[in-house]
Design an enzyme around this catalytic site. Structure first.
Site, short mmCIF file in Angstrom:
data_model
loop_
_atom_site.label_atom_id
_atom_site.label_comp_id
_atom_site.label_asym_id
_atom_site.label_seq_id
_atom_site.Cartn_x
_atom_site.Cartn_y
_atom_site.Cartn_z
N GLU A 380 -8.90 -14.73 -33.51
CA GLU A 380 -7.82 -15.60 -33.06
C GLU A 380 -7.09 -14.96 -31.87
OE1 GLU A 380 -7.67 -18.54 -34.02
OE2 GLU A 380 -5.66 -19.35 -33.86
N THR A 499 -10.19 -33.61 -26.50
CA THR A 499 -10.04 -32.21 -26.89
C THR A 499 -10.49 -31.96 -28.32
OG1 THR A 499 -8.53 -30.33 -26.75
CG2 THR A 499 -7.63 -32.37 -27.66
#
Ligand code: DMJ
Length: 811
Positions: A380, A499
């Site tokens: 992340e 997206t």
């Protein structure tokens, strides 16, 4: 042409592989093809594997977790909204108790061309929401827009387009669009703020009533601007322009909040416009704003959106780009703001491909690949440079230090960009990446009831979560990577993925219908847009009045900063110390040699005359390991994990046996920044040379400092003789004569990048001499003489500190 040859090759390989099947089959794995040839058979096999992963997970969701939002893949129970604690925004933002997984997954089934299943799921959605979304859930407007609203719209497009394989015709009554309208109407009041920017959350049943301040005060720029994309689609489908007008106003307003450098902040207060995070970059909180500027420009054929994309991309290239990544920088100074990048930024190469910027996309995507090689997923957050001393730490302490956020929830971005790059290049390198990821999904991520991410990359501990984007995006892009002939690739519909990987397109008929019949008449929105526009005008007039007496451009006069490791003023030294990462050495000495495997004279290699362009001709395939060796640290448990690009089987078939890797240079590189008021203009000549007729705007030029016998950026040794031929005398002044012997120079400079664009070894920058001096007041009143900081020798080289920059000429 490229496509033609490649198809021919694939046909060739196919026949060759048929001949070879008897002996080359990998029977132990139940496949009747030789892997890594990427024959049709092999690709079908991969597609089926992706489908099985998808359907197993979806079926389990439907059986165990429906009608709740998600399925926990390890504990095999539903993951529900936290009904007890409405303040648990981490959980509740995306789990509105509206069957997120089901709705988000609809169009993956459409992409599989599975009409029966598509029809079944559409009917299930209809049955589930007989009263629309009258649900007492406070949710995130942006997440709900991309995962639910966008999915409903995209599935509606599939269901109603007769050219699509899953077209439902009379089997469909428009229920998805009805639901989209219902949801759009519940979300749109979020834009009724005094600025016209949306609050981040809203309650689907009660609207803005009763929302506490902490739920609405901070919103990120992606969430503020991006609903424009899905909501404009909703307007196009309904003719009701209120969705477009309200959300587009917000998009434009967000863009108006950029700094002089054209950099946006990451988050702000939608009511007061107070900025919370003055950091800019391409990762979390900001990513999709660029995406929707470019994708919106294409889908809606909108020049204004294209300009937003163009200016923001230029600004990122100037201010945030490093060779292999885009760093987070301060929006006003462009100083490096964080030593990390986050996983979400892996989507950017896909966007660069859409912009036709394949080389840059190749570089950025390789960074993600090396992260996957190292961590078996994309962390992340990963520190690309240490933020504290790392000496003396053991392996697990090191891994701990370089991963500020240590999870990987099976996000799609890396596979998404890999897919785009394969579409653009047809390089089997990207199929190999896909095959590797697929293998990982089956062996490392598959759990009892579905696909689970990694909770802790440091240890490999799995995450008991399957977010809806795993089925809607990760598996969709992976499938499409292996499905060259998918209808999405053959259509002329100009399909653009949202997206959330929801395919969107607008037929010519629809486009005309909307421009003819659009209306905007809902009083509350008409009045509100009038109010915010009037407010804008009022503020602008006030600002203009106040600025009459002030010199607007005083702050950006002449050269703002020159970074140089020598001869720094004490003040500069302080800046340097505080922000040393900004001028860190880009290259470290050392050699990178491929030595981990032996070349096999394989019979496929003899027969199949194909090679991967990236594997064979890209000389920097192994530079990342060298540059980021301090922080690319493999956790112990992945010690024997494959580096995918040199997977033995892939390499044997697709390398020509002559793969090259440029050794890393031994030079020092630095950026100089020249800021002048005015609009940036330049001209790239056909051969890659750059012509500058003005110096207005911001130039960031990377200079490599080369001493005799250094190894330069391009892998060449700098021979001594070159240095004795160069002149260091500034013909405009006497000042360089004092510096020493003018017949030779101790070192030289060469420009290797300008505003983020790579210069090849033979490229020059030509600057109009007049651009260096301005005696006239212009664009705000600044006069400048850039020769105060530079010089010029008789060979027309620009001089920096009396040293020639050998490929910048002033003429
Ligand atoms: C998805 O919901 C979308 O791709 C979004 O743009 C970013 N976050 C997730 C995937 O990582």
């Amino acid at each position: 042409m490229v496509w033609y040859y490649t198809e021919l090759y694939l046909v060739l390989i196919y026949f060759i592989s048929l001949l070879d099947i008897a002996t080359a089959s990998d029977h132990s794995r139940g496949q009747d093809f030789a892997p890594y040839h990427f024959t049709d058979k092999e690709l079908i096999y991969y597609r089926n594997e992706v489908k099985s992963l998808f359907y197993e997970s979806l079926d389990n969701y439907l059986e165990i977790a429906y009608p709740f939002d998600e399925l926990l893949p390890i504990s095999c129970v539903a993951k529900k909204r936290n009904f007890d604690d409405p303040g648990d925004i981490i959980t509740n933002d995306v789990l509105g108790n509206f069957t997120t997984t089901l709705i988000d997954a609809l169009t993956t089934v459409a992409v599989f061309n599975d009409r029966d299943k598509f029809k079944e799921l559409v009917n299930l959605v209809k049955e589930t929401f007989p009263n629309g979304f009258a649900i007492d859930s406070t949710i995130q407007v942006f997440e709900t827009t991309i995962r639910i609203l966008g999915s409903l719209i995209s599935a509606h497009l599939y269901a109603t387009d007769p050219s699509k394989k899953v077209f439902l015709g009379d089997d469909y009554d428009g229920c998805l669009l009805d639901l989209a309208i219902d949801l759009g109407d519940r979300l749109l009041p979020a834009f009724l703020t005094n600025t016209g920017l949306p609050v981040p959350r809203i309650n689907l049943l009660t609207g803005l009533n009763g929302l506490t301040m902490d739920l609405v005060q901070e919103n990120n720029v992606a969430a503020l601007g991006c609903p424009m994309f899905e909501f404009t689609m909703l307007s196009v489908l309904t003719n009701d322009a209120k969705y477009e007008i309200m959300t587009r106003y917000a998009f434009d307003k967000v863009w108006s909040l950029r700094s002089d450098l054209d950099l946006l902040p990451m988050s702000l207060n939608p009511q007061t416009l107070a900025v919370y995070t003055q950091i800019s970059g391409i990762g979390a909180s900001i990513d999709s704003i660029y995406e929707y500027a470019l994708k919106g420009a294409i889908l809606f054929d909108d020049q204004d959106l294209y300009e937003v994309w163009h200016d923001s991309y230029t600004a990122l290239n100037i201010n945030s780009k490093q060779d292999w990544l885009y760093a987070n920088v301060h929006q006003y100074t462009s100083m490096l703001a964080t030593p990390w990048i986050d996983s979400l930024s892996a989507f950017f190469p896909g966007l660069q491909v859409l912009n036709g910027d394949i080389e840059a996309a190749t570089y950025q995507n390789l960074m993600s690949l090396k992260l996957w090689d190292t961590y078996g997923g994309i962390p992340e957050r990963w520190n690309f440079q240490p933020d504290c001393p790392l000496q003396g730490l053991n392996n697990s302490e090191l891994v701990d230090k370089v991963l500020p956020l240590e999870w990987y929830p099976l996000r799609p971005e890396f596979i998404e960009s890999t897919y785009y790059l394969f579409r653009a290049t047809n390089d089997p390198f990207y199929l190999n990446t896909g095959a590797h990821i697929l293998k990982d999904l089956k062996t490392r991520f598959k759990q009892k009831c579905g696909l689970a991410g990694i909770q802790d990359i440091r240890t490999g501990e799995p995450q008991d979560r399957m977010e809806s984007f795993v089925l809607s995006e990760t598996l969709k892009y992976l499938f499409l990577l292996f499905d060259d002939k998918n209808e999405i690739h053959k259509t002329r519909d100009n399909i653009i993925f949202s997206t959330e990987a929801q395919p969107m397109w607008i037929s010519t008929e629809l486009k005309h219908r909307y421009s003819r019949n659009r209306y905007f008449n809902e009083t509350i929105y008409v009045d509100h847009i009038r109010y915010v526009v009037d407010e804008d005008k009022r503020k602008l007039e006030k600002e203009l009045k106040n600025s009459k007496n002030s010199k607007q451009f005083d702050l950006v006069k002449g050269i703002k900063r020159i970074y140089n490791e020598e001869a720094m003023s004490p003040a500069m030294q302080q800046i340097h110390d505080r922000f040393k990462y900004q001028i860190s050495e880009y290259y470290k000495p050392g050699m990178c040699v491929i030595s981990n495997f032996t070349q096999h004279k394989d019979r496929y290699q003899n027969k199949v005359m194909l090679s991967s362009n990236l594997l064979n001709n890209f000389s920097k395939l192994f530079e990342i390991e060298n540059i980021y060796n301090e922080t690319l640290i493999k956790p112990d448990y992945l010690k024997y994990y494959d580096q995918m690009e040199i997977n033995d089987q892939f390499y044997k078939i697709w390398s020509s046996g002559k793969a090259i890797s440029t050794p890393s240079s031994s030079t020092f590189s630095m950026d100089i920044v020249i800021d002048l008021p005015g609009k940036l203009r330049w001209n790239m000549l056909g051969n890659g040379d750059i012509q500058l007729d003005t110096m207005y705007g911001r130039r960031k030029i990377r200079l490599e400092k080369i001493y005799p016998n250094d190894l330069d950026t391009y892998g060449n040794y700098a021979e001594e003789t070159v240095f004795s031929r160069l002149d260091r005398n500034d013909i405009r002044s006497e000042r360089c004569i004092e510096v020493g012997n003018n017949t030779s120079v101790p070192y030289i400079y060469r420009a290797t990048r300008i505003n983020g664009i790579f210069l090849s070894e033979s490229n020059n920058i030509y600057i109009n001499k007049k651009a260096f001096i301005s005696d006239e007041a212009h664009e705000g009143g600044a006069k400048f003489n850039l020769f105060d900081n530079f010089g010029l020798n008789k060979d027309h080289h620009l001089l920096l500190e009396c040293i020639p920059i050998v490929n910048i000429f002033l003429e």
